[in-house]
Scaffold this active site. Sequence first.
Site, PDB file in Angstrom:
ATOM      1  N   GLY A  48      13.944 -16.788 -26.864  1.00  0.00           N
ATOM      2  CA  GLY A  48      12.994 -17.156 -27.900  1.00  0.00           C
ATOM      3  C   GLY A  48      13.655 -18.146 -28.843  1.00  0.00           C
ATOM      4  O   GLY A  48      14.664 -18.763 -28.502  1.00  0.00           O
ATOM      5  N   GLY A  49      13.146 -18.264 -30.047  1.00  0.00           N
ATOM      6  CA  GLY A  49      13.740 -19.200 -30.995  1.00  0.00           C
ATOM      7  C   GLY A  49      14.964 -18.623 -31.698  1.00  0.00           C
ATOM      8  O   GLY A  49      15.600 -19.315 -32.490  1.00  0.00           O
TER       9      GLY A  49
ATOM     10  N   ASP B 142       6.757  -5.760  -7.621  1.00  0.00           N
ATOM     11  CA  ASP B 142       5.945  -4.638  -7.133  1.00  0.00           C
ATOM     12  C   ASP B 142       5.145  -3.988  -8.259  1.00  0.00           C
ATOM     13  O   ASP B 142       3.918  -4.059  -8.304  1.00  0.00           O
ATOM     14  CB  ASP B 142       6.848  -3.584  -6.501  1.00  0.00           C
ATOM     15  CG  ASP B 142       7.263  -3.958  -5.094  1.00  0.00           C
ATOM     16  OD1 ASP B 142       6.590  -4.794  -4.479  1.00  0.00           O
ATOM     17  OD2 ASP B 142       8.256  -3.412  -4.600  1.00  0.00           O
TER      18      ASP B 142
ATOM     19  N   GLU C 282       9.714  -6.814  -2.955  1.00  0.00           N
ATOM     20  CA  GLU C 282      10.085  -7.071  -4.346  1.00  0.00           C
ATOM     21  C   GLU C 282      10.957  -8.311  -4.572  1.00  0.00           C
ATOM     22  O   GLU C 282      10.589  -9.226  -5.310  1.00  0.00           O
ATOM     23  CB  GLU C 282      10.813  -5.824  -4.894  1.00  0.00           C
ATOM     24  CG  GLU C 282      11.438  -5.987  -6.260  1.00  0.00           C
ATOM     25  CD  GLU C 282      10.410  -6.136  -7.368  1.00  0.00           C
ATOM     26  OE1 GLU C 282       9.427  -5.382  -7.376  1.00  0.00           O
ATOM     27  OE2 GLU C 282      10.608  -7.005  -8.245  1.00  0.00           O
TER      28      GLU C 282
ATOM     29  N   GLN D 127       5.366   0.258  -2.768  1.00  0.00           N
ATOM     30  CA  GLN D 127       5.406   0.374  -4.232  1.00  0.00           C
ATOM     31  C   GLN D 127       4.286  -0.326  -4.996  1.00  0.00           C
ATOM     32  O   GLN D 127       3.705   0.255  -5.916  1.00  0.00           O
ATOM     33  CB  GLN D 127       6.756  -0.157  -4.754  1.00  0.00           C
ATOM     34  CG  GLN D 127       6.944   0.115  -6.224  1.00  0.00           C
ATOM     35  CD  GLN D 127       8.208  -0.443  -6.839  1.00  0.00           C
ATOM     36  OE1 GLN D 127       8.282  -0.612  -8.036  1.00  0.00           O
ATOM     37  NE2 GLN D 127       9.214  -0.734  -6.048  1.00  0.00           N
TER      38      GLN D 127
HETATM   39  N1  CAO Z   1      -3.861   4.638  10.395  1.00  0.00           N
HETATM   40  C1  CAO Z   1      -3.477   3.783  11.371  1.00  0.00           C
HETATM   41  N2  CAO Z   1      -2.812   2.630  11.156  1.00  0.00           N
HETATM   42  C2  CAO Z   1      -2.535   2.352   9.873  1.00  0.00           C
HETATM   43  C3  CAO Z   1      -2.884   3.179   8.798  1.00  0.00           C
HETATM   44  C4  CAO Z   1      -3.598   4.362   9.106  1.00  0.00           C
HETATM   45  N3  CAO Z   1      -3.988   5.212   8.158  1.00  0.00           N
HETATM   46  N4  CAO Z   1      -2.467   2.632   7.651  1.00  0.00           N
HETATM   47  C5  CAO Z   1      -1.857   1.487   7.994  1.00  0.00           C
HETATM   48  N5  CAO Z   1      -1.881   1.321   9.330  1.00  0.00           N
HETATM   49  C6  CAO Z   1      -1.357   0.204  10.088  1.00  0.00           C
HETATM   50  C7  CAO Z   1      -1.981  -1.101   9.670  1.00  0.00           C
HETATM   51  O1  CAO Z   1      -3.226  -1.249  10.268  1.00  0.00           O
HETATM   52  C8  CAO Z   1      -0.939  -2.088  10.158  1.00  0.00           C
HETATM   53  O2  CAO Z   1      -1.107  -2.277  11.550  1.00  0.00           O
HETATM   54  P1  CAO Z   1      -1.338  -3.737  12.238  1.00  0.00           P
HETATM   55  O3  CAO Z   1      -0.134  -4.547  11.884  1.00  0.00           O
HETATM   56  O4  CAO Z   1      -1.422  -3.414  13.685  1.00  0.00           O
HETATM   57  O5  CAO Z   1      -2.555  -4.347  11.710  1.00  0.00           O
HETATM   58  C9  CAO Z   1       0.342  -1.298   9.917  1.00  0.00           C
HETATM   59  O6  CAO Z   1       0.020   0.069   9.816  1.00  0.00           O
HETATM   60  C10 CAO Z   1       1.013  -1.540   8.556  1.00  0.00           C
HETATM   61  O7  CAO Z   1       1.228  -2.759   8.457  1.00  0.00           O
HETATM   62  P2  CAO Z   1       2.133  -3.584   7.466  1.00  0.00           P
HETATM   63  O8  CAO Z   1       2.397  -4.815   8.249  1.00  0.00           O
HETATM   64  O9  CAO Z   1       1.476  -3.711   6.168  1.00  0.00           O
HETATM   65  O10 CAO Z   1       3.479  -2.731   7.286  1.00  0.00           O
HETATM   66  P3  CAO Z   1       4.975  -3.262   7.281  1.00  0.00           P
HETATM   67  O11 CAO Z   1       5.812  -2.063   7.028  1.00  0.00           O
HETATM   68  O12 CAO Z   1       5.305  -4.063   8.494  1.00  0.00           O
HETATM   69  O13 CAO Z   1       5.036  -4.270   6.034  1.00  0.00           O
HETATM   70  C11 CAO Z   1       4.903  -4.865   3.704  1.00  0.00           C
HETATM   71  C12 CAO Z   1       5.195  -3.771   4.734  1.00  0.00           C
HETATM   72  C13 CAO Z   1       4.988  -4.225   2.345  1.00  0.00           C
HETATM   73  C14 CAO Z   1       5.959  -5.967   3.824  1.00  0.00           C
HETATM   74  C15 CAO Z   1       3.500  -5.459   3.950  1.00  0.00           C
HETATM   75  O14 CAO Z   1       2.578  -4.404   3.955  1.00  0.00           O
HETATM   76  C16 CAO Z   1       3.091  -6.472   2.915  1.00  0.00           C
HETATM   77  O15 CAO Z   1       3.549  -7.620   2.933  1.00  0.00           O
HETATM   78  N6  CAO Z   1       2.195  -6.088   2.000  1.00  0.00           N
HETATM   79  C17 CAO Z   1       1.645  -6.975   0.991  1.00  0.00           C
HETATM   80  C18 CAO Z   1       2.617  -7.262  -0.077  1.00  0.00           C
HETATM   81  C19 CAO Z   1       3.117  -6.016  -0.745  1.00  0.00           C
HETATM   82  O16 CAO Z   1       2.396  -5.208  -1.262  1.00  0.00           O
HETATM   83  N7  CAO Z   1       4.429  -5.911  -0.822  1.00  0.00           N
HETATM   84  C20 CAO Z   1       5.033  -4.911  -1.656  1.00  0.00           C
HETATM   85  C21 CAO Z   1       5.655  -3.885  -0.916  1.00  0.00           C
HETATM   86  S1  CAO Z   1       6.457  -2.803  -2.003  1.00  0.00           S
HETATM   87  O17 CAO Z   1       7.995  -3.368  -2.013  1.00  0.00           O
END
Ligand code: CAO
Length: 415
Positions: free
Chosen positions: A246-247, A168, A139, A17
């Site tokens: 607020g106030g 988010d 979030e 998001q």
């Molecule tokens: N082709 C191949 N691999 C891809 C890719 C693509 N086009 N796009 C993404 N990937 C891979 C990434 O390289 C990563 O792999 P590695 O871990 O091996 O490096 C993996 O997909 C995605 O990783 P992720 O750890 O970001 O995904 P997740 O679902 O485990 O975590 C989230 C999700 C949101 C917790 C994490 O991305 C995060 O903390 N993001 C930053 C904070 C954020 O934006 N949070 C808000 C989320 S909205 O509620």
Amino acid sequence: MSKALEGVRILDMTHVQSGPTCTQLLAWFGADVIKVERPGVGDATRGQLRDIPDVDSLYFTMLNHNKRSVTLNPKTETGKAIFARLIEECDVMVENFAPGAIDRMGFPWEKIQEINPRMIYASVKGFGPGPYEDCKVYENVAQCTGGSASTTGEIDGFPMVTGAQIGDSGTGLHLALGIVTALYHREKSGKGQRVSCAMQDGVLNLCRVKLRDQQRLAHGPMKEYPQYPNGKFGDAVPRAGNASGGGQPGWIVKCKGWESDPDSYAYVIAQAAAFPALAKTIGHEDWLEDPEWNTPEARLPKIDKMFDEVEKWTMTKTKFEVMNILNPQNVPVGPILSMKELAEEPALRETGTVVEVDHPERGKYLTVGNPIKLSDSPSHVERSPLLGEHTDDILRDVVGMSDEEIAAAKAEGAV
Ligand code: CAO
């Protein structure tokens, strides 16, 4: 009319998001947003909270309007070469993967700068540099760690998260401002720069008034909090129920029909200037001559009793009648509107804030359009792309690949 960000090309490596809300805003302002998704999989939200089997979820469609989708795996050799070309051709790259994910793909900031010194590289992470910088964050974690949850909820209840996605979508908004600021700066400097926004920081920024109160606490009780004067303050900003913050004293009161309709309530603010009108309307003209009631100071210790009296009157009126009677008298008031009422509100349809969109697989659905209105660059909401819908177009027209090269990249799973 031209779009404000026409000519700006965004390499959109966002998912879930926070990042997608940012790039969707930029797309609404006219940027060409190229959403990069993993071949065969795509953004995880395409499949989350699905209401119709095998069709992109509303979660995805409502966060990815006006974008183009290319599938690409930058972890393959061919994928890396294509990705590098996209970095060359784009103005901004946005990502919100877990810390280090883009580096692990082989594209740390130094390399991105080397490929394209004009590139603006924008990231959302859960936390900024410090003890939690490596954490993944969603979030509600941001709401809890950014000061929102500790200051939200009933005065004697547990911490509460809010339905507004301040972690988010709030951080996505902050990031979008950082990006357009960096684009403006690039006009003068000719160089790109990094733009980072941590969700904790974004939430804390939105809770700015609570950090204000933390410091006021040292100088005595805060009189606008419901804890004053009969309750107790601790050493940190307390939860304040529905107090206005607020106030001006404010509270949510029941309206006619509250017994069966969970949204038959209104927020009423009893600010000093409007107090005479409010008192007269609710049948308490007597308060205007009564020293027990006719000054803000006199009312302060019995705000709860005052709102009990206001509520006796509001319970005889619908929330819209309360609005229509009090508002013309300059008493600030707001009916508690349900999502159903907002979805059906003609004025919001008229302004394009609520829009009906047609999608080839799901049919018509409602979405929230661009809440930011520019007089000369209006936004038009276009449906979200299907997974990889624009892969061929982008590889050909932006990356400059031939049909044979595209076919070979597909065969090896790079796109
Ligand atoms: N082709 C191949 N691999 C891809 C890719 C693509 N086009 N796009 C993404 N990937 C891979 C990434 O390289 C990563 O792999 P590695 O871990 O091996 O490096 C993996 O997909 C995605 O990783 P992720 O750890 O970001 O995904 P997740 O679902 O485990 O975590 C989230 C999700 C949101 C917790 C994490 O991305 C995060 O903390 N993001 C930053 C904070 C954020 O934006 N949070 C808000 C989320 S909205 O509620």
